[in-house]
Design a protein around this motif. Structure first.
Motif, PDB file in Angstrom:
ATOM      1  N   VAL A   1       6.937 -19.308  -9.460  1.00 41.01           N
ATOM      2  CA  VAL A   1       6.460 -18.030 -10.101  1.00 41.01           C
ATOM      3  C   VAL A   1       7.440 -17.437  -9.732  1.00 41.01           C
ATOM      4  O   VAL A   1       8.446 -17.403  -8.830  1.00 41.01           O
ATOM      5  CB  VAL A   1       5.131 -17.615  -9.560  1.00 41.01           C
ATOM      6  N   ASN A   2       8.072 -16.576 -10.821  1.00 33.16           N
ATOM      7  CA  ASN A   2       9.290 -15.710 -10.638  1.00 33.16           C
ATOM      8  C   ASN A   2       8.860 -14.320 -10.038  1.00 33.16           C
ATOM      9  O   ASN A   2       7.895 -13.787 -10.615  1.00 33.16           O
ATOM     10  CB  ASN A   2      10.095 -15.468 -11.956  1.00 33.16           C
ATOM     11  N   MET A   3       9.355 -14.054  -8.591  1.00 34.91           N
ATOM     12  CA  MET A   3       8.685 -13.009  -7.727  1.00 34.91           C
ATOM     13  C   MET A   3       9.751 -11.874  -7.695  1.00 34.91           C
ATOM     14  O   MET A   3       9.395 -10.885  -7.010  1.00 34.91           O
ATOM     15  CB  MET A   3       8.156 -13.491  -6.364  1.00 34.91           C
ATOM     16  N   ASP A   4      10.885 -12.081  -8.280  1.00 36.77           N
ATOM     17  CA  ASP A   4      11.641 -10.829  -8.274  1.00 36.77           C
ATOM     18  C   ASP A   4      11.455  -9.603  -9.255  1.00 36.77           C
ATOM     19  O   ASP A   4      11.998  -9.534 -10.229  1.00 36.77           O
ATOM     20  CB  ASP A   4      13.326 -11.434  -8.502  1.00 36.77           C
ATOM     21  N   VAL A   5      10.360  -9.190  -8.865  1.00 38.15           N
ATOM     22  CA  VAL A   5       9.741  -8.193  -9.881  1.00 38.15           C
ATOM     23  C   VAL A   5      10.749  -6.750  -9.971  1.00 38.15           C
ATOM     24  O   VAL A   5      10.631  -6.142 -11.041  1.00 38.15           O
ATOM     25  CB  VAL A   5       8.431  -7.680  -9.221  1.00 38.15           C
ATOM     26  N   LEU A   6      11.752  -6.523  -9.027  1.00 41.20           N
ATOM     27  CA  LEU A   6      12.549  -5.333  -9.102  1.00 41.20           C
ATOM     28  C   LEU A   6      13.682  -5.808  -9.993  1.00 41.20           C
ATOM     29  O   LEU A   6      14.633  -4.729  -9.996  1.00 41.20           O
ATOM     30  CB  LEU A   6      12.875  -4.827  -7.793  1.00 41.20           C
ATOM     31  N   LYS A   7      14.035  -6.887 -10.002  1.00 36.16           N
ATOM     32  CA  LYS A   7      15.394  -7.446 -10.888  1.00 36.16           C
ATOM     33  C   LYS A   7      15.173  -6.843 -12.217  1.00 36.16           C
ATOM     34  O   LYS A   7      14.115  -6.984 -12.925  1.00 36.16           O
ATOM     35  CB  LYS A   7      15.524  -8.933 -10.717  1.00 36.16           C
ATOM     36  N   SER A   8      16.355  -6.505 -12.755  1.00 32.16           N
ATOM     37  CA  SER A   8      16.410  -5.827 -14.289  1.00 32.16           C
ATOM     38  C   SER A   8      16.080  -6.842 -15.118  1.00 32.16           C
ATOM     39  O   SER A   8      15.569  -6.392 -16.421  1.00 32.16           O
ATOM     40  CB  SER A   8      17.768  -5.514 -14.623  1.00 32.16           C
ATOM     41  N   ASP A   9      16.156  -8.258 -15.071  1.00 28.81           N
ATOM     42  CA  ASP A   9      16.146  -9.036 -16.009  1.00 28.81           C
ATOM     43  C   ASP A   9      14.724  -9.959 -15.696  1.00 28.81           C
ATOM     44  O   ASP A   9      14.408 -10.931 -16.361  1.00 28.81           O
ATOM     45  CB  ASP A   9      17.272 -10.399 -15.940  1.00 28.81           C
ATOM     46  N   PHE A  10      14.056  -9.194 -14.858  1.00 25.84           N
ATOM     47  CA  PHE A  10      12.453  -9.947 -14.714  1.00 25.84           C
ATOM     48  C   PHE A  10      11.863  -9.660 -16.010  1.00 25.84           C
ATOM     49  O   PHE A  10      11.615  -8.683 -16.625  1.00 25.84           O
ATOM     50  CB  PHE A  10      11.810  -8.969 -13.719  1.00 25.84           C
ATOM     51  N   SER A  11      11.289 -10.867 -16.517  1.00 23.27           N
ATOM     52  CA  SER A  11      10.575 -10.791 -17.835  1.00 23.27           C
ATOM     53  C   SER A  11       9.618 -12.140 -17.952  1.00 23.27           C
ATOM     54  O   SER A  11       9.541 -12.847 -17.091  1.00 23.27           O
ATOM     55  CB  SER A  11      11.506 -10.896 -18.989  1.00 23.27           C
ATOM     56  N   PHE A  12       8.867 -12.027 -18.911  1.00 25.79           N
ATOM     57  CA  PHE A  12       8.094 -13.277 -19.349  1.00 25.79           C
ATOM     58  C   PHE A  12       9.169 -14.457 -19.542  1.00 25.79           C
ATOM     59  O   PHE A  12       9.859 -14.114 -20.463  1.00 25.79           O
ATOM     60  CB  PHE A  12       7.155 -13.223 -20.598  1.00 25.79           C
ATOM     61  N   GLU A  13       8.760 -15.394 -18.952  1.00 26.81           N
ATOM     62  CA  GLU A  13       9.714 -16.481 -19.127  1.00 26.81           C
ATOM     63  C   GLU A  13       8.880 -17.647 -19.586  1.00 26.81           C
ATOM     64  O   GLU A  13       7.802 -18.213 -19.046  1.00 26.81           O
ATOM     65  CB  GLU A  13      10.424 -17.159 -17.984  1.00 26.81           C
ATOM     66  N   PHE A  14       9.034 -17.953 -20.917  1.00 23.68           N
ATOM     67  CA  PHE A  14       8.442 -19.080 -21.590  1.00 23.68           C
ATOM     68  C   PHE A  14       7.860 -20.409 -20.980  1.00 23.68           C
ATOM     69  O   PHE A  14       6.923 -20.958 -20.796  1.00 23.68           O
ATOM     70  CB  PHE A  14       8.863 -19.351 -22.970  1.00 23.68           C
ATOM     71  N   TRP A  15       9.214 -20.892 -20.176  1.00 22.41           N
ATOM     72  CA  TRP A  15       8.851 -22.292 -19.706  1.00 22.41           C
ATOM     73  C   TRP A  15       8.042 -22.106 -18.719  1.00 22.41           C
ATOM     74  O   TRP A  15       7.304 -23.015 -18.030  1.00 22.41           O
ATOM     75  CB  TRP A  15      10.428 -22.518 -19.185  1.00 22.41           C
ATOM     76  N   ARG A  16       8.051 -20.916 -17.777  1.00 22.27           N
ATOM     77  CA  ARG A  16       7.095 -20.731 -16.590  1.00 22.27           C
ATOM     78  C   ARG A  16       5.504 -20.772 -17.153  1.00 22.27           C
ATOM     79  O   ARG A  16       4.588 -21.473 -16.817  1.00 22.27           O
ATOM     80  CB  ARG A  16       7.287 -19.592 -15.753  1.00 22.27           C
ATOM     81  N   ILE A  17       5.317 -20.116 -18.251  1.00 23.42           N
ATOM     82  CA  ILE A  17       4.131 -20.086 -18.654  1.00 23.42           C
ATOM     83  C   ILE A  17       3.656 -21.540 -19.316  1.00 23.42           C
ATOM     84  O   ILE A  17       2.558 -21.997 -19.114  1.00 23.42           O
ATOM     85  CB  ILE A  17       3.993 -18.855 -19.922  1.00 23.42           C
ATOM     86  N   ALA A  18       4.699 -22.065 -20.008  1.00 19.03           N
ATOM     87  CA  ALA A  18       4.240 -23.487 -20.684  1.00 19.03           C
ATOM     88  C   ALA A  18       4.025 -24.484 -19.562  1.00 19.03           C
ATOM     89  O   ALA A  18       3.082 -25.296 -19.659  1.00 19.03           O
ATOM     90  CB  ALA A  18       5.702 -23.965 -21.447  1.00 19.03           C
ATOM     91  N   LEU A  19       4.750 -24.249 -18.508  1.00 16.83           N
ATOM     92  CA  LEU A  19       4.673 -25.104 -17.064  1.00 16.83           C
ATOM     93  C   LEU A  19       3.296 -25.083 -16.673  1.00 16.83           C
ATOM     94  O   LEU A  19       2.439 -26.197 -16.732  1.00 16.83           O
ATOM     95  CB  LEU A  19       5.619 -24.964 -16.081  1.00 16.83           C
ATOM     96  N   PHE A  20       2.716 -23.759 -16.360  1.00 16.11           N
ATOM     97  CA  PHE A  20       1.557 -23.475 -15.680  1.00 16.11           C
ATOM     98  C   PHE A  20       0.231 -23.989 -16.710  1.00 16.11           C
ATOM     99  O   PHE A  20      -0.580 -24.681 -16.366  1.00 16.11           O
ATOM    100  CB  PHE A  20       1.257 -22.042 -15.489  1.00 16.11           C
ATOM    101  N   LEU A  21       0.448 -23.433 -17.999  1.00 21.72           N
ATOM    102  CA  LEU A  21      -0.703 -23.887 -19.055  1.00 21.72           C
ATOM    103  C   LEU A  21      -0.710 -25.268 -19.165  1.00 21.72           C
ATOM    104  O   LEU A  21      -1.667 -25.904 -19.265  1.00 21.72           O
ATOM    105  CB  LEU A  21      -0.431 -23.225 -20.029  1.00 21.72           C
ATOM    106  N   GLY A  22       0.688 -25.949 -19.518  1.00 21.02           N
ATOM    107  CA  GLY A  22       0.485 -27.475 -19.512  1.00 21.02           C
ATOM    108  C   GLY A  22       0.103 -28.076 -18.506  1.00 21.02           C
ATOM    109  O   GLY A  22      -0.717 -29.096 -18.837  1.00 21.02           O
ATOM    110  N   LEU A  23       0.236 -27.810 -17.385  1.00 23.93           N
ATOM    111  CA  LEU A  23      -0.441 -28.657 -16.028  1.00 23.93           C
ATOM    112  C   LEU A  23      -1.751 -28.515 -16.044  1.00 23.93           C
ATOM    113  O   LEU A  23      -2.420 -29.312 -15.590  1.00 23.93           O
ATOM    114  CB  LEU A  23       0.456 -28.432 -14.857  1.00 23.93           C
TER     115      LEU A  23
END
Lengths: 297, 270
Positions: free
Chosen positions: B229-251
């Motif tokens: 999980v990307n937890m750097d919520v305050l970073k300016s580039d914090f966004s939905f990352e497709f690969w993370r969503i695909a990884l969790f859903l896929g698994l």
């Protein structure tokens, strides 16, 4: 000749290296009241669990209503009722709620009258929570849930355990009535008197194998005889000079007296005894208990 | 595929536990967020304390940087790791493993499976209940988090990063739910697996925390799903990352599919 409702062919089940059942084959005809008897651990429940597709056979096959128990399990279960030997129920439900829940799977939402009728016969309070019920009352719930949808086949695994004699007798009445109505009954038990009272045909299971399958009357009358011979002196009745095919369970009661079970040719027995000095001879049908013990041992 | 009779019964059976977990988690979120005003009020003193508190302790508590504690969203996200990512995952795994396995160890499977219902239907109905419960817990916790952010905010509430971290939290819970299901179908002799599930989630959390403290961002930390999980919520580039969503859903899908295949052939021993 009635068509078969249950057909089991060379069914085996192993749990790892330990034996469940081995090469079990039997048929149960339509409308039969069939007894399945054997001591605890003989493989009765294993056979039933395969029929219900709770466990998978290591080899062999089984069919119910002509349908394969593995492929068509759901269809089969829609037409049968099952009383497990030792199963729990959903404890937090009330009895009425539980029975209605079970009946709903069969599309019988209006099963209230039937539930009420069966609860009346077995003297069961429908308003109590299942968790508060005694073992015997839980058994009654299990019996009712198996009967409520009027199944074509009833499979009962030790259905009387935990029931008092009065309720046992009511249960036997219910089962006989269902059988008369056309329901085939597969009755598994280790209590001989139950099987004797209800079933016409029986299979005896021992150590995972069927050792005998026949009509109870045939088992009793035609095959095994109990022979007791009292010789006039001690020298003629010894086993070593007294061997006939079909002689089993030989026992010397005293120096002059022997007892054995005999399933061979009666003429051969008479011929063998004719040359000896005999004081008394009895050939009788053994009690059913002895027939079963003979197969168990 | 879903049997509505079983679905309704199973949902009713689990509703008390869902309410209890929701109330506890929401109370924790709301109570902790209520401390945010005090954190801002004593900013100088806290900054002073931070000089003696090791940064490792801050990271272990979920804060990426010292200043995260003074941002409403940073404060919320750090608490979210413990409350929803950790506790939510424990809830999801325990629920989804027990929902199948309890029929076996409570010896009710023999009754249920003698009804005219296929194993696929039992599996689908029970998983649907588990999924619905996980969704409800995440929704309730998310709404509570959002309300508490608004109530105790120091500035504008930025919705997008909040939604992203909420989505990641749900996906993590979903993954642990699927892991619980495969644990349940692989147990041959049925028994409760609650302690095993809690232990497994804690081990993953511990690995994740260690990797955060030590700054190890390589292969070791990625053993833990928390690290995905990307937890750097305050970073300016914090966004939905497709690969993370695909990884969790896929698994989650893969584990559920595998579980169904095993369940279809499982001997139900009671």
């Amino acid at each position: 000749m009635s068509s078969n409702i249950i057909e089991i062919s060379n069914l085996s089940k192993y749990y790892g290296r330990s034996r469940g059942i081995e090469d079990v084959s039997l048929n149960v005809g339509q409308g039969e009241f069939f007894g399945f008897i054997g001591p605890n651990g003989a493989g009765k429940s294993t056979t039933i669990r395969i029929l219900l597709n709770l466990i998978f056979p290591s080899s062999g096959s089984a069919r119910i209503f002509g349908l394969d128990v593995l492929r068509d399990s759901k269809k089969i279960r829609g037409r049968l009722g099952y009383v497990p030997s030792d199963a729990n129920l959903y404890d937090k439900m009330k009895v009425r709620e539980f029975l209605s829940f079970g009946a709903a799977f069969y599309g019988r939402n209006k099963s209230e009258d039937r539930i009420q009728e069966l609860a009346g016969i077995l003297d069961l309070n429908l308003e109590r929570r299942i968790t508060d019920l005694s073992t015997g009352n839980k058994k009654k719930v299990n019996i009712i849930q198996a009967l409520v949808h009027r199944p074509e086949l009833l499979i009962l695994d030790e259905p009387t355990s935990g029931l008092d004699p009065l309720i046992q007798s009511k249960l036997f009445g219910l089962l006989t009535e269902e059988n008369k109505r056309g329901t085939t009954v597969f009755f598994s038990s280790h209590i001989l008197s139950e099987v004797q009272a209800l079933c016409r045909r029986v299979a005896i299971v021992k150590e995972g194998r069927i050792v005998k399958s026949d009509e109870i009357a045939v088992l009793r009358e035609k095959q095994l005889k109990k022979v007791r011979v009292l010789f006039t002196d001690t020298g003629t009745g010894l086993q070593h000079d007294f061997k006939i095919p079909g002689m089993e369970s030989f026992h010397r009661e005293s120096q002059r007296s022997i007892v054995f079970m005999f399933s061979g040719d009666i003429n051969e027995l008479v011929h063998c005894l004719s040359g000896r000095s005999i004081e008394n001879l009895s050939i009788e049908e053994p009690p059913l208990e002895e027939i079963f013990l003979h197969y168990y041992q | 595929m879903i049997n509505i009779i079983l679905f309704r019964m199973e949902f009713r059976r689990n509703v008390r536990s869902l309410v209890l977990w929701s109330v506890i988690i929401c109370a924790l979120i709301f109570f902790t967020m209520s401390l945010f005003r005090s954190v801002l009020q004593y900013q100088q003193q806290i900054m002073g304390m931070m000089k003696i508190v090791p940064m490792a302790a801050m990271k272990a508590r979920g804060f990426g940087n010292i200043t995260d504690i003074f941002s409403g969203l940073g404060f919320y996200a750090a608490n979210n790791i413990v409350y929803m990512m950790l506790l939510g995952s424990i809830y999801s795994m325990v629920l989804s493993s027990n929902i199948l396995l309890k029929e076996e160890y409570l010896k009710t499977a023999e009754y249920l499976m003698s009804r005219p219902i296929s194993r696929d239907e039992i599996f689908a109905s029970k998983l649907a209940v588990a999924l619905l419960n996980i969704v409800i817990l995440n929704l309730v916790a998310g709404i509570t988090g959002f309300i508490s952010l608004i109530v105790f905010r120091s500035g504008d509430v930025v919705i997008r990063p909040f939604l992203i971290i909420t989505m990641y939290t749900f996906l993590l819970n979903l993954f642990f739910g699927a892991l619980g299901v495969i644990v349940a179908v692989m147990i041959r002799r049925p028994r409760p697996v609650t302690f095993f599930c809690v232990g497994l989630v804690l081990v993953f959390y511990f690995i994740f925390t260690i990797s955060r403290i030590s700054g190890v961002s390589g292969e070791f930390g990625y053993v833990s799903p928390f690290k995905w999980v990307n937890m750097d919520v305050l970073k300016s580039d914090f966004s939905f990352e497709f690969w993370r969503i695909a990884l969790f859903l896929g698994l989650a899908l893969l584990l559920s599919g595998l579980s169904l295949m095993i369940y279809r052939k499982k001997d139900i021993l009671t």
